[in-house]
Write an enzyme that holds these catalytic residues in place. Structure first.
Site, mmCIF file in Angstrom:
data_model
loop_
_atom_site.group_PDB
_atom_site.id
_atom_site.type_symbol
_atom_site.label_atom_id
_atom_site.label_comp_id
_atom_site.label_asym_id
_atom_site.label_seq_id
_atom_site.Cartn_x
_atom_site.Cartn_y
_atom_site.Cartn_z
ATOM 1 C CG HIS A 195 -53.942 44.047 30.967
ATOM 2 N ND1 HIS A 195 -53.818 45.286 31.545
ATOM 3 C CD2 HIS A 195 -55.169 44.045 30.379
ATOM 4 C CE1 HIS A 195 -54.917 46.000 31.330
ATOM 5 N NE2 HIS A 195 -55.758 45.266 30.627
ATOM 6 C CD GLU A 245 -54.299 45.146 27.317
ATOM 7 O OE1 GLU A 245 -55.277 44.793 26.644
ATOM 8 O OE2 GLU A 245 -54.249 46.260 27.884
ATOM 9 C CD GLU A 246 -54.753 49.296 29.034
ATOM 10 O OE1 GLU A 246 -54.979 49.636 27.849
ATOM 11 O OE2 GLU A 246 -55.640 48.917 29.814
ATOM 12 C CG ASP A 302 -58.429 43.053 29.527
ATOM 13 O OD1 ASP A 302 -58.600 43.860 30.446
ATOM 14 O OD2 ASP A 302 -57.766 43.306 28.499
ATOM 15 C CG HIS A 358 -58.439 53.269 28.765
ATOM 16 N ND1 HIS A 358 -57.980 53.130 27.491
ATOM 17 C CD2 HIS A 358 -58.235 52.069 29.361
ATOM 18 C CE1 HIS A 358 -57.504 51.911 27.300
ATOM 19 N NE2 HIS A 358 -57.665 51.242 28.438
ATOM 20 C CG ASP A 381 -58.676 48.177 31.271
ATOM 21 O OD1 ASP A 381 -58.115 47.084 31.177
ATOM 22 O OD2 ASP A 381 -58.639 49.041 30.374
#
Length: 520
Positions: free
Chosen positions: A282, A328-329, A357, A455, A294
């Site tokens: 992603h 994706e998130e 990922d 994140h 990420d």
């Protein structure tokens, strides 16, 4: 799927072979020599792409989240590099529910004593409503404090009867458990709650802040503020409620609307198109930061493999489709859209999916998706064990330790395994905590997250391990060429044999990837 072609048709790739080792001969299909490709896919090459993604984030408000200019610029970069390498590039657009926090949220207890909760002690649920609530707190039926041994035991807040006697206007306190967060939010709103607090269930692995998704925007009139918090805070509030009135204040500022984003795909010009190897990652970040680990690390690695395939003029036995997924998130939405749009024949033509990922976690481990389910609760579809074995054999040959990670559908392989397509891949760790035993295997620091910036805004260019990028990048390149060269590939199972817990958005146990946004 009938996506449009991006910009232009690229010039054909030259057919002269530069390395006999990269030709998919029958011998190579048995045990292909992947050393030339592995040597060509370097940390320097991957880091060049990561630097570009970092710059894009800096020029676009510090993020590359789908539905924003930062993501569009990331897609332009990937597409331009692939076009320059000689690929035809397909941009597959789709609409999706976009969510953004437009201002910091607040959460405070105002009675019986005052306590302002820190930002790291709670999280706004994805698709939470926007607003302010200041009211008495009221626990619903079936909150289980202390929790039972087994997770997903609490039915709290799942049904209307759980709100019997609930005072409209109060703020509901609900435990995580069997039903989805979206179902809890709808039930709370129907009972007249002015806001909802969901605290974690309390078993091992279910004590931290709940970072949940409601699965999509709530209907008008039900769009109340929803936050998640830790089991400890839920337990504290439950204890206080046992002694008398508790009042809390919650504010959220959010935006939910439909936006357009894209997947980007490029396929080798040669190879059997009825045995396609889909190699994906992603491309989007979360809104909180640039997403360099990420998942800049995964998408940059896939991009570098694609470029080196072209530079070395690899002639694969099986076509390789390089995929860069959007949203994706937001719940695996790009890969879900792609798989859902395949015809029955197009789906049958996909032999397997490799998913990468997070490959550069600073306190990394070498995780391989447990395709055979021998060490974790869920196996992938038939053929996934073969994919796992290719990765494990590679690490063993290199003298590197590796360990299984649960194949639960929490990343973009989810939609593939949900329709019976075998899948596998690599992961270097997210917010999970590294153990002393893992330090003995990989180095690093025990008691610290694999990626302490997961994140967060600090997931930037400084948040990657070059050693992890090198070792997992080698394994990714090896597996890509191994399956591109194989005469016989793992066979996909029928759709009805799909693995429980597959990652289609809005269904299954989890969406959003890496425990980032669980839906229950």
């Amino acid at each position: 799927m009938h996506p449009h072609l991006r910009r232009r048709w690229a010039a054909p790739v030259l057919l002269a072979l530069v390395s006999p080792a990269l030709v998919a001969s029958p011998a190579a299909a048995t045990n292909p020599d992947t050393s030339a490709l592995r040597d060509a896919v370097t940390v320097e090459g991957v880091s060049e792409h990561l630097d570009a993604l970092q710059k894009i984030a800096e020029e676009n408000g510090g993020t590359r989240v789908s539905g924003t200019a930062g993501y569009d610029a990331s897609g332009d970069y990937v597409a331009d590099r692939l076009l320059d390498a000689g690929y035809r590039v397909t941009e597959q657009e789709f609409t999706f529910p976009y969510f953004e926090q437009t201002a910091p949220a607040t959460f405070a207890r105002t009675a019986p004593t005052e306590r302002a909760y820190a930002a790291e002690e709670f999280a706004v649920a994805q698709f939470s409503g926007s607003g302010a609530a200041s009211a008495p707190l009221q626990a619903v039926a079936d909150n289980l404090v202390p929790p039972p041994p087994e997770p997903n035991s609490s039915n709290a807040g799942c049904q209307a009867e759980d709100y019997a006697g609930f005072q409209a206007g109060n703020i509901a306190l609900v435990q995580r458990g069997t039903c989805t967060f979206g179902e809890k939010a709808l039930a709370a709103a129907a009972a007249g709650a002015s806001a909802l607090i969901i605290f974690n269930e309390g078993q091992e692995g279910r004590t931290e802040v709940v970072q949940g998704t409601l699965g999509g925007p709530l209907p008008e009139g039900s769009d109340i503020p929803v936050i998640g918090t830790t089991y400890a805070i839920g337990e504290e509030l439950t204890t206080l409620l046992g002694a008398g009135e508790v009042r809390v204040d919650i504010t959220t500022a959010t935006l939910s609307e439909q936006r357009t984003t894209s997947n980007y795909l490029a396929e080798t010009r040669t190879g059997r198109t009825e045995e396609v190897v889909v190699v994906g990652a992603h491309l989007d970040s979360v809104s909180e930061g640039p997403g360099i680990n990420d998942n800049g690390s995964g998408s940059a690695t896939v991009l570098e493999i694609a470029e080196q395939f072209a530079a070395l003029d690899v002639q694969p036995r099986n076509a390789v489709r390089f995929a860069f997924w959007g949203a994706e998130e937001s719940g695996l939405l790009g890969s879900t859209h792609y798989v859902a749009g395949l015809t029955e024949q197009e789906r049958a033509d996909i032999a397997l999916n490799l998913n990468f990922d997070m490959l550069g976690s600073p306190n990394f481990a070498r995780f391989v998706y447990d395709g055979d389910g021998s060490d974790t609760p869920v196996a992938g579809p038939p053929g996934s064990a073969d994919i796992e074995r290719v990765f494990l054999d590679h690490f063993a040959a290199a003298g590197l330790a590796a360990e299984p990670t649960e194949f639960s559908g929490r990343s973009d392989y989810g939609p593939f395994i949900a329709v019976g397509i075998p899948a596998g891949g690599l992961f270097s760790g997210a917010e999970g905590i590294k153990t002393e035993a893992q330090v003995a295997l990989y180095g690093g620091t025990a008691g610290v997250a694999y990626d302490a910036c997961y994140h967060q805004a600090c997931d930037d260019i400084a948040n990657v391990s070059e050693q992890s990028l090198s070792e997992l990048g080698d394994a990714a390149a090896h597996a890509t060429l191994w399956f591109a060269s194989a005469e016989t590939l793992p066979g996909a199972a029928p759709a009805e044999a799909a693995v429980a817990g597959g990652g289609a958005a809005g269904g299954g146990a989890v969406s959003g990837g890496h425990d980032g946004h669980a839906d229950r």
